[in-house]
Design a protein around this motif. Structure first.
Motif, PDB file in Angstrom:
ATOM      1  N   VAL A  46       0.334 -12.994   3.541  1.00 47.36           N
ATOM      2  CA  VAL A  46       1.510 -13.440   4.297  1.00 47.36           C
ATOM      3  C   VAL A  46       2.610 -13.898   3.336  1.00 47.36           C
ATOM      4  CG1 VAL A  46       2.380 -15.206   5.870  1.00 47.36           C
ATOM      5  CG2 VAL A  46       0.226 -14.046   6.370  1.00 47.36           C
ATOM      6  N   THR A  85       6.410 -11.917   2.534  1.00 47.31           N
ATOM      7  CA  THR A  85       7.599 -12.637   2.995  1.00 47.31           C
ATOM      8  C   THR A  85       8.269 -13.364   1.835  1.00 47.31           C
ATOM      9  OG1 THR A  85       6.153 -14.492   3.648  1.00 47.31           O
ATOM     10  CG2 THR A  85       6.742 -12.894   5.347  1.00 47.31           C
ATOM     11  N   PHE A  86       7.752 -14.521   1.523  1.00 44.46           N
ATOM     12  CA  PHE A  86       8.318 -15.365   0.478  1.00 44.46           C
ATOM     13  C   PHE A  86       8.318 -14.668  -0.882  1.00 44.46           C
ATOM     14  CE2 PHE A  86       7.770 -19.236  -2.339  1.00 44.46           C
ATOM     15  CZ  PHE A  86       9.080 -19.666  -2.195  1.00 44.46           C
ATOM     16  N   ARG A 137      14.399  -3.803   4.306  1.00 43.44           N
ATOM     17  CA  ARG A 137      13.796  -5.113   4.591  1.00 43.44           C
ATOM     18  C   ARG A 137      14.795  -6.242   4.312  1.00 43.44           C
ATOM     19  NH1 ARG A 137       8.314  -4.634   1.190  1.00 43.44           N
ATOM     20  NH2 ARG A 137       7.773  -6.607   2.217  1.00 43.44           N
ATOM     21  N   ILE A 148      14.522 -10.060   5.519  1.00 43.46           N
ATOM     22  CA  ILE A 148      13.603 -11.010   4.879  1.00 43.46           C
ATOM     23  C   ILE A 148      14.326 -11.886   3.875  1.00 43.46           C
ATOM     24  CG2 ILE A 148      11.548 -11.217   3.385  1.00 43.46           C
ATOM     25  CD1 ILE A 148      10.425  -8.739   4.690  1.00 43.46           C
TER      26      ILE A 148
END
Length: 445
Positions: A51, A55-56, A437, A440
C-alpha cells in the motif's frame, strides 16, 4: 556544479531504468525485506508495504526524479532551485547518503566474504554456529573485504555515468533478476523431514510468508510494523536520500519518465517479494519458525545452514545467491556514492575523478571504523525501537528511521503547499508523454 554534471547523462531510457532499478533493487530487498517480513507478521507487513509503495512511495519516487530532471541539479542545490528558502532541506537530504555510505560497503564486504566461501568450496564452515559472529568480530578479515568492496564501487563511479554506472547496471540487473526467479522457484520445491518426523515443504513456507499474522497485535505493535514498512520503503526505493534526484538530473528531456518510474517500481517490488519467497520458505523447510528469529543476520546465519542442508545442490544455490546479493549491493552502493560525488562536485567545483578519489579515502576509513564496531570499537546502544545496536545499526537507524521520514514530510509540504504539485506533473509530461497516475502526486492543488 553544474557545468560538470550537465555533461553526464544516461544514454537511453533502458540505461536509466536499469541504473535506477539497480539502486532500488539492493541490499534493502535481499537483506532487510525478508527479515522484516518474518518479524512483522508476514503478509501483514507485505500488505502495508505494498500500500505504501503504490501510493506514498510512488509519489516520492516521482517527485525525486522529476525534481532532478527539471533542475538538472543534485539534491544539495535542487531544493534551492525550487525555492531558495528551502535550501536547508537539500543539505539534510545530502547528509543521508553521507551516513549510509559509512556502512554500505561493510555489508557488501560481508556478502563478498560469503561469496568467496561458496566459490572456494568452504561452504560447510559457513553453516557452523558462530561462524558469522566470529567473522564480523575479527579485526582484520571483515575490514579487508569492506575495503575491497568500497574500492570496486569507487572504480565504477570514477568512470562516470555512461561508461561506469550505466554500463555496469545494464550488465548486472538482467542477471540478478534471472537468479532471483530461479532460486525463488527452487525454494518452493523444497521438502524436508526433521529428526522428530515433522515434514515441512516450501509451499508451507510460502503460506507462512504470505499469510497475515495478527498474533500479538496492539496499536503500538501496528505502529512499529508501519514504521518498519516505511523505513524499508525509503531504503528500497532509494527515495528521500537524494539518489533519485541525482539520477533524475542525468535523464534526457525526451525520456518517458512515467513509463520509466513504473518500470523501476515494478522491478523493485517484484524483487523484494521474490527475495522473501527465496529466503523464508527455504528457512522454514529446514529450520521451522525458529529459523526466522535470526533477524538482521538471517542472510548470514540461517541461510548458510539451509544451503548446507540441501547437500551438493546447496553449494551451487548458495554461490548463486551470494553472487546475486553481491550484484544487488554493488549497484546500490554505486548509487549512494554517486549521489555524494555529484553533490561534492557542485560544492567544491571539482572534477569527478578528483572528488571520487578523495571520497574513496574518506569512506575506506569510515568503512573500517564501522566494521571494527563489532570488535575493537564494540559498543551496545539501545535504540528507540527497542533493539540493541552497534555502530552500523546506529547509522542505519538515524538515516532510515529518523532523517528519511523527516525529509519525505518536508518534501511533501514543499511540493504540495509551496511550489505546487503541478510543478512535478508538468515535468512528468514535458516529454509529451501522458502521466496516467497524476492524481497520486496531486497533494494539494
Amino acid at each position: 556544479m553544474d557545468n560538470k554534471t550537465k555533461k553526464s547523462t544516461f544514454s537511453s531510457q533502458f540505461g536509466f531504468v536499469m541504473a535506477a532499478a539497480g539502486s532500488a533493487v539492493g541490499v534493502g530487498n535481499l537483506w532487510r525485506f525478508p527479515y522484516l517480513a518474518a518479524k512483522d507478521g508476514g503478509g501483514l507487513f507485505i500488505l502495508i508495504y505494498l500500500v505504501l509503495v503504490l501510493t506514498f512511495g510512488f509519489a516520492l519516487l516521482v517527485s525525486d526524479i522529476a525534481i532532478g530532471r527539471k533542475t538538472k541539479k543534485s539534491a544539495i542545490y535542487a531544493y534551492a532551485e525550487m525555492n531558495k528558502k528551502w535550501s536547508a532541506l537539500g543539505v539534510v537530504t545530502f547528509l543521508v547518503p553521507v551516513l549510509i555510505m559509512t556502512y554500505y560497503a561493510v555489508i557488501g564486504g560481508w556478502i563478498t566474504k560469503y561469496l568467496t566461501v561458496y566459490l572456494t568450496g568452504a561452504s560447510e564452515a559457513a553453516a557452523e554456529d558462530g561462524y558469522f559472529t566470529s567473522f564480523i568480530s575479527s579485526p582484520v578479515s571483515p575490514v579487508v573485504f569492506a575495503l575491497l568492496f568500497m574500492g570496486l564501487t569507487a572504480l565504477i563511479v570514477y568512470n562516470g555515468v555512461e561508461k561506469g554506472i550505466e554500463r555496469v547496471s545494464k550488465f548486472i540487473m538482467p542477471i540478478l533478476i534471472v537468479i532471483v526467479i530461479i532460486i525463488a522457484v527452487f525454494s518452493l520445491t523444497l521438502t524436508n523431514t526433521d529428526n522428530i518426523g515433522i515434514t515441512r515443504t516450501g509451499l508451507q513456507g510460502l503460506m507462512f510468508y504470505l499469510k497475515p499474522s495478527l498474533e500479538g497485535i496492539t496499536p503500538r505493535r501496528f505502529l512499529q510494523i508501519l514504521l518498519d514498512a516505511m523505513s524499508q520503503l525509503f531504503f528500497s526505493l532509494s527515495v528521500s536520500m537524494g539518489i533519485m534526484i541525482t539520477y533524475g538530473s542525468y535523464v534526457k528531456p525526451q525520456v518517458n519518465l512515467s513509463k520509466s518510474i513504473n518500470q523501476i517500481e515494478f522491478f523493485d517490488t517484484c524483487v523484494a517479494l521474490l527475495s522473501g519467497m527465496m529466503i523464508i520458505p527455504a528457512v522454514y523447510v529446514f529450520s521451522g519458525t525458529e529459523g526466522m528469529s535470526a533477524g538482521p543476520s538471517l542472510m548470514f546465519v540461517s541461510l548458510p545452514k539451509v544451503f548446507h542442508a540441501m547437500g551438493k545442490a546447496g553449494i551451487f544455490i548458495g554461490a548463486a545467491f551470494f553472487l546475486m546479493a553481491a550484484f544487488a549491493t554493488l549497484t546500490s552502493c554505486i548509487s549512494v556514492l554517486e549521489s555524494i560525488v555529484a553533490n561534492c562536485m557542485a560544492l567544491f567545483h571539482a572534477s569527478r575523478k578528483r572528488v571520487t578519489l578523495v571520497l574513496t579515502i574518506i569512506y575506506m576509513a569510515a568503512s573500517a571504523v564501522i566494521t571494527l564496531g563489532y570488535s575493537i570499537f564494540y559498543l551496545e546502544v539501545t535504540l528507540p525501537n527497542g533493539t540493541v545496536g552497534q555502530l552500523l545499526d546506529i547509522m542505519d537507524y538515524i538515516s532510515n528511521s529518523v532523517m528519511m521520514p523527516f525529509i519525505s514530510l518536508f518534501s511533501c509540504i514543499l511540493i504540495g503547499w509551496v511550489v505546487g504539485s503541478k510543478w512535478i506533473s508538468d515535468e512528468m509530461e514535458s516529454s509529451g508523454h501522458p502521466f496516467k497516475r497524476k492524481k497520486i502526486v496531486q497533494y494539494h492543488d
